[in-house]
Design an enzyme around this catalytic site. Structure first.
Site, PDB file in Angstrom:
ATOM      1  N   LYS A  16      41.591  25.448  43.347  1.00  0.00           N
ATOM      2  CA  LYS A  16      42.510  24.554  42.641  1.00  0.00           C
ATOM      3  C   LYS A  16      43.751  25.320  42.190  1.00  0.00           C
ATOM      4  O   LYS A  16      44.872  24.829  42.326  1.00  0.00           O
ATOM      5  CB  LYS A  16      41.803  23.913  41.436  1.00  0.00           C
ATOM      6  CG  LYS A  16      40.786  22.855  41.846  1.00  0.00           C
ATOM      7  CD  LYS A  16      39.872  22.444  40.705  1.00  0.00           C
ATOM      8  CE  LYS A  16      38.761  21.532  41.215  1.00  0.00           C
ATOM      9  NZ  LYS A  16      37.701  21.266  40.231  1.00  0.00           N
ATOM     10  N   GLN A  48      35.812  21.847  34.309  1.00  0.00           N
ATOM     11  CA  GLN A  48      34.977  21.986  35.510  1.00  0.00           C
ATOM     12  C   GLN A  48      33.511  21.701  35.175  1.00  0.00           C
ATOM     13  O   GLN A  48      32.958  22.243  34.214  1.00  0.00           O
ATOM     14  CB  GLN A  48      35.130  23.402  36.090  1.00  0.00           C
ATOM     15  CG  GLN A  48      34.387  23.643  37.387  1.00  0.00           C
ATOM     16  CD  GLN A  48      34.883  22.771  38.552  1.00  0.00           C
ATOM     17  OE1 GLN A  48      36.069  22.506  38.667  1.00  0.00           O
ATOM     18  NE2 GLN A  48      33.969  22.333  39.387  1.00  0.00           N
ATOM     19  N   ASP A  60      40.849  13.890  36.113  1.00  0.00           N
ATOM     20  CA  ASP A  60      39.585  13.629  36.806  1.00  0.00           C
ATOM     21  C   ASP A  60      39.219  12.141  36.760  1.00  0.00           C
ATOM     22  O   ASP A  60      38.336  11.698  37.489  1.00  0.00           O
ATOM     23  CB  ASP A  60      38.437  14.405  36.130  1.00  0.00           C
ATOM     24  CG  ASP A  60      38.166  15.752  36.793  1.00  0.00           C
ATOM     25  OD1 ASP A  60      38.278  15.837  38.024  1.00  0.00           O
ATOM     26  OD2 ASP A  60      37.820  16.702  36.064  1.00  0.00           O
TER      27      ASP A  60
HETATM   28  N1  GUN Z   1      32.457  19.426  39.729  1.00  0.00           N
HETATM   29  C1  GUN Z   1      32.194  18.859  40.932  1.00  0.00           C
HETATM   30  N2  GUN Z   1      33.144  17.949  41.240  1.00  0.00           N
HETATM   31  C2  GUN Z   1      34.001  17.937  40.222  1.00  0.00           C
HETATM   32  C3  GUN Z   1      35.203  17.192  39.943  1.00  0.00           C
HETATM   33  O1  GUN Z   1      35.668  16.352  40.730  1.00  0.00           O
HETATM   34  N3  GUN Z   1      35.816  17.465  38.766  1.00  0.00           N
HETATM   35  C4  GUN Z   1      35.329  18.385  37.902  1.00  0.00           C
HETATM   36  N4  GUN Z   1      36.002  18.575  36.764  1.00  0.00           N
HETATM   37  N5  GUN Z   1      34.235  19.079  38.100  1.00  0.00           N
HETATM   38  C5  GUN Z   1      33.579  18.854  39.264  1.00  0.00           C
END
Ligand code: GUN
Length: 295
Positions: free
Chosen positions: A54, A98, A121
């Site tokens: 990211k 996360q 998200d």
């Molecule tokens: N862990 C697995 N997929 C995601 C996601 O789309 N967002 C976040 N914040 N954590 C994750």
């Protein structure tokens, strides 16, 4: 018959170039650099990789990324404190915590604490509600990536029988909500199936489009797929055979019409949609502006 590959990596490259161009224009016009704050707690190896990806993608798109790495002993209160500061920081347009969080942290309280206008998200109940009502502020990254992959590859969603396998808050539920909307790139007849579904193979075989997010390696076998169906594999499972999806790719590709690979399918698109949401946040989605959410 061998299925055509739905190439998420290539589409990601195209969309990321579009976003980078939009970011450059936006920053030139406003003097604002879109900024994503990512919070990573603990040492989960998969999460470390995701967060690093990211960060890299943000940099390439002209988006500032601020990493907050916290030790595994971090308490819920400490995390809520950090989120409060990020909520009030004018320079931060998107906040991402996360997942999964270490045991002992109250995930619901943490996700509910993210200011909805910075919730890139789309996990906050206010944003889930807006999606449900067909007026999204942000769309959740993985389902949005899948929707774009289908639309941009000319897969007809209107009237299609879509089966979503899995009912998670991150993928299955929002995916179903999005594809059943009365809207372009949706209008599907959606069934959500899961581990308790009876006669599961009969249900999955009814799908023109099968979206699999179970988190079980090679769960979907060739007999569960209608010949010619579009199969989207959201799974990423680390096994002795290396990285595999939720679909038994080698067998299913002989039955399906189109299929996503793992890796190189849905994964890269998730990060791409995060970039889109961060720019949307900076543009004023954060000030209550209601877009369609979609690219
Ligand atoms: N862990 C697995 N997929 C995601 C996601 O789309 N967002 C976040 N914040 N954590 C994750």
């Amino acid at each position: 018959m061998t299925a055509t590959i739905l190439d998420g990596k290539a589409l990601s490259k195209t969309i990321r170039a579009e976003i980078a161009e939009d970011v450059a224009k936006f920053t030139k016009q406003t003097g604002i650099t879109p900024c994503l704050a990512a919070v990573l707690i603990g040492e989960d190896p998969a999460s470390q990789i995701y967060v690093r990806n990211k960060e890299r993608a943000c940099k390439k798109a002209g988006i500032e990324s601020r990493m907050h790495r916290l030790p595994v002993e971090t308490t819920t209160e400490e995390l809520l404190n950090l989120i409060g500061r990020l909520n009030n920081d004018q320079a931060v347009h998107g906040i991402l915590v996360q997942l999964p969080l270490p045991a002992g942290i109250d995930e619901q309280r943490v996700l509910d604490a993210v200011r909805p206008t910075k919730d890139v998200d789309a996990f906050h109940p206010e944003n889930v509600g807006l999606i449900s009502q067909g007026r999204p502020r942000f769309l959740p990254c993985t389902p949005h990536g899948i929707q774009q992959l289908l639309i941009r590859n000319g897969v007809e969603l209107s009237g299609a029988n879509v089966v979503v396998l899995g009912r998670s808050d991150i993928v299955g539920k929002p995916m179903a909500l999005m594809l059943m909307q009365k809207a372009d790139g949706a209008n599907a007849t959606v069934t959500v199936a899961h581990s308790r579904t009876k006669n599961l193979a009969d249900v999955t075989r009814s799908a023109d489009i099968l979206i699999v997010a179970m988190g079980v390696a090679k769960f979907v076998t060739a007999d569960m797929v209608k010949p010619g169906a579009v199969v989207v594999d959201v799974g990423i499972n680390r096994t002795d055979d290396g990285l595999v999806g939720d679909v038994d790719f080698d067998a299913v590709k002989e039955v399906a019409g189109r299929i996503t690979p793992v890796p190189g399918g849905v994964g890269p698109l998730t990060v791409t949609m995060l970039l889109h949401n961060t720019l949307a946040g900076a543009r004023g989605r954060g000030k209550g502006e209601r877009g369609r959410g979609m690219l």
